[in-house]
Design a protein around this motif. Structure first.
Motif, mmCIF file in Angstrom:
data_model
loop_
_atom_site.group_PDB
_atom_site.id
_atom_site.type_symbol
_atom_site.label_atom_id
_atom_site.label_comp_id
_atom_site.label_asym_id
_atom_site.label_seq_id
_atom_site.Cartn_x
_atom_site.Cartn_y
_atom_site.Cartn_z
ATOM 1 N N PHE A 1 -70.562 32.066 -0.856
ATOM 2 C CA PHE A 1 -69.509 31.250 -0.335
ATOM 3 C C PHE A 1 -68.886 30.361 -1.239
ATOM 4 N N CYS B 1 -77.844 35.421 8.259
ATOM 5 C CA CYS B 1 -79.129 35.208 7.309
ATOM 6 C C CYS B 1 -79.926 34.062 8.067
ATOM 7 N N THR B 2 -79.119 33.076 8.330
ATOM 8 C CA THR B 2 -79.673 32.002 9.192
ATOM 9 C C THR B 2 -80.332 32.421 10.420
ATOM 10 N N ILE C 1 -73.827 34.183 5.992
ATOM 11 C CA ILE C 1 -74.771 32.845 6.055
ATOM 12 C C ILE C 1 -75.174 32.677 7.302
ATOM 13 N N THR D 1 -68.206 35.949 3.963
ATOM 14 C CA THR D 1 -69.471 35.286 3.413
ATOM 15 C C THR D 1 -70.046 34.235 4.322
ATOM 16 N N VAL E 1 -80.344 33.037 2.807
ATOM 17 C CA VAL E 1 -79.516 32.080 3.136
ATOM 18 C C VAL E 1 -79.033 31.239 1.912
ATOM 19 N N ALA F 1 -76.565 33.450 0.232
ATOM 20 C CA ALA F 1 -75.306 33.614 1.012
ATOM 21 C C ALA F 1 -74.496 32.308 0.782
ATOM 22 N N ILE F 2 -75.118 31.279 0.741
ATOM 23 C CA ILE F 2 -74.289 29.918 0.576
ATOM 24 C C ILE F 2 -73.939 30.105 -0.818
#
Length: 468
Positions: free
Chosen positions: A451, A351-352, A348, A344, A444, A447-448
């Protein structure tokens, strides 16, 4: 000496059977993986022959709807009646739907037959993962999962090529007929190689739960389809969402009271399953958005052709199975929590990277980012799947895998609808660039969230995360 020979023969026989099981599951997975891309490629020609362009999207949507609904149903039935029987029934339904789709003489017929095909696909997308959990030990599952994942990568590359070739040189009908020999081979291999002992007793089927689940999902997914078209809430969309909410509440009540619930609520008391399902939903949202909108960026913002869109996405298909293979190696000496967190985290960062795309960003840079996100998906999705496979005993494994695949499918379905609301009506230029940046920022954030959700597993005791 004789005993040693017998042991070696038994070991060789088991390895042969295991190989046959793997090949059968790879074929079944490939059939479902290639279905989406190959049909999408052929749709313009199908509409040209059959007419009914207003039903264009329903040929694909009704297949996905049927798959979403039937996935957890087949998972539970596999727990009650055995993997082999339900895999066989699902495959036969899928092949009947394929044959009828190939024989279609109108778009209405094609939509109906794709519904049948989608019902069968629910078995092919769930039961193979359940069988992997049954046949292979914990340390082997991720390696086999890597091979299964590679089928999706191969299908992503081969689907448009095979579909285009068949449509141009033979007929679009054969994109459906080609499923028949492969499906039959998969069935034969599984019947010959997979042995299972099923207790013969009268089983209780959760008909009320299945019916309510179908009503709930149909209403919800139809509301999302309308939302994609109108891009705002309307009276009819609200009505379908209300029906879906009421259906969900009734479904939960039925499952809580049922003797053999289709989706046992007790599953969600297990932290491995709960975290894997929530993360699977979030990552499914990210996956479908990346798959749809990176090609749109290449063509609409960078102003390159469709070939470059495929080139930009190609690394993800290659690195995904590589990530799955690394997952298999790392799970032998790292915990599931650590591997999923690494996966994950890579997602992140990837995606950033999308957020920093500019109009003049070269395709090779995009390829690097999609390569990394492929590794992240390979690590995370594989580890979460192994977690669910390993979190329960045999009699609940089908239902557990059904719930996990349901959440991933819902994540993808909701993802394409919600991200579509952020997308500009202008499919070229600065307006599109701005709206896609908004979509990437959303990825993003999601994704965070995945995580953070996954980090819950780090704080759990080893006894709570026991794997089987």
């Amino acid at each position: 000496m004789t005993n040693q020979v017998r042991k070696e023969e038994k070991k060789l026989n088991n390895e042969t059977k295991h190989t046959s099981v793997i090949v059968a599951l790879l074929i079944a997975t490939f059939l479902t993986a290639i279905e989406g891309t190959i049909v999408s490629t052929a749709m313009p020609k199908i509409v040209e022959d059959l007419g009914g362009s207003e039903l264009y999207t329903w040929v694909i949507s009704v297949y996905l709807l049927a798959t979403v609904i039937s996935t957890p149903v087949f998972g539970k039935l596999a727990d009650l009646y055995g993997r082999k029987l339900m895999f066989t029934i699902g495959t036969i339904i899928f092949l009947i739907g394929s044959m009828l789709s190939g024989l279609s003489q109108s778009m209405e017929q094609l939509v109906l037959f794709r519904l049948i095909q989608g019902i069968g696909a629910g078995a092919l997308t769930t039961i193979p993962f359940t069988i992997i959990g049954d046949v292979f030990e914990f340390k082997q599952r991720a390696k086999i999962q890597g091979w299964i994942s590679s089928m999706w990568g191969i299908a992503g590359i081969a689907g448009p090529l095979v579909g285009g070739f068949i449509v141009d040189t033979i007929s679009w009908h054969w994109i459906f007929y080609m499923n028949l020999p492969f499906g039959i081979i998969s069935l034969i291999l599984l019947w010959v190689s997979l042995k299972e002992k099923i207790e013969k007793k009268k089983q209780v089927i959760d008909y009320a739960g299945i019916l309510m689940f179908a009503i709930c999902m149909t209403s919800f997914l139809y509301a999302l389809t309308l939302l994609k078209e109108h891009k705002q809430l309307t009276g009819s969309i609200t009505a379908f969402l209300v029906v879906a909410l009421i259906g969900l509440c009734l479904f939960i009540w039925i499952e809580a009271k049922g003797k053999e619930p289709m989706l046992p609520l007790s599953l969600f008391k297990n932290p491995l399953i709960t975290v894997s399902n929530i993360a699977g939903f979030l990552l499914g949202f990210i996956l479908v958005t990346v798959t749809f909108y990176i090609p749109l960026w290449v063509q609409g913002v960078t102003n390159l052709n469709a070939t470059y869109s495929g080139i930009a996405m190609l690394p993800m298909s290659v690195t995904w199975p590589i990530g799955a293979i690394f997952c298999g190696k790392w799970l032998s000496n790292k915990s599931i929590a650590h591997v999923t967190l690494i996966g994950t985290l890579v997602i992140i960062l990837s995606c950033t990277g999308f957020v920093f795309f500019q109009t003049n960003t070269p395709v090779p840079i995009m390829m690097v980012v999609t390569a990394f996100i492929g590794i992240g998906f390979g690590l995370a999705f594989t580890a979460f799947t192994v977690a669910v496979q390993s979190a329960v005993e045999w009699h609940l494994r089908g239902a557990a895998m059904g719930s996990h695949n349901l959440m991933k499918n819902l994540g993808q379905t909701i993802g394409i609808a919600v991200s579509g609301l952020l997308l500009s009506d202008q499919l070229k230029g600065p307006a599109l660039e701005s709206s896609l940046h908004s979509v990437f920022i959303l990825l993003v954030i999601l994704a965070i969230c995945s995580f953070v959700v996954t980090s819950v597993l780090i704080r759990k005791k080893e006894s709570e995360l026991a794997v089987r």
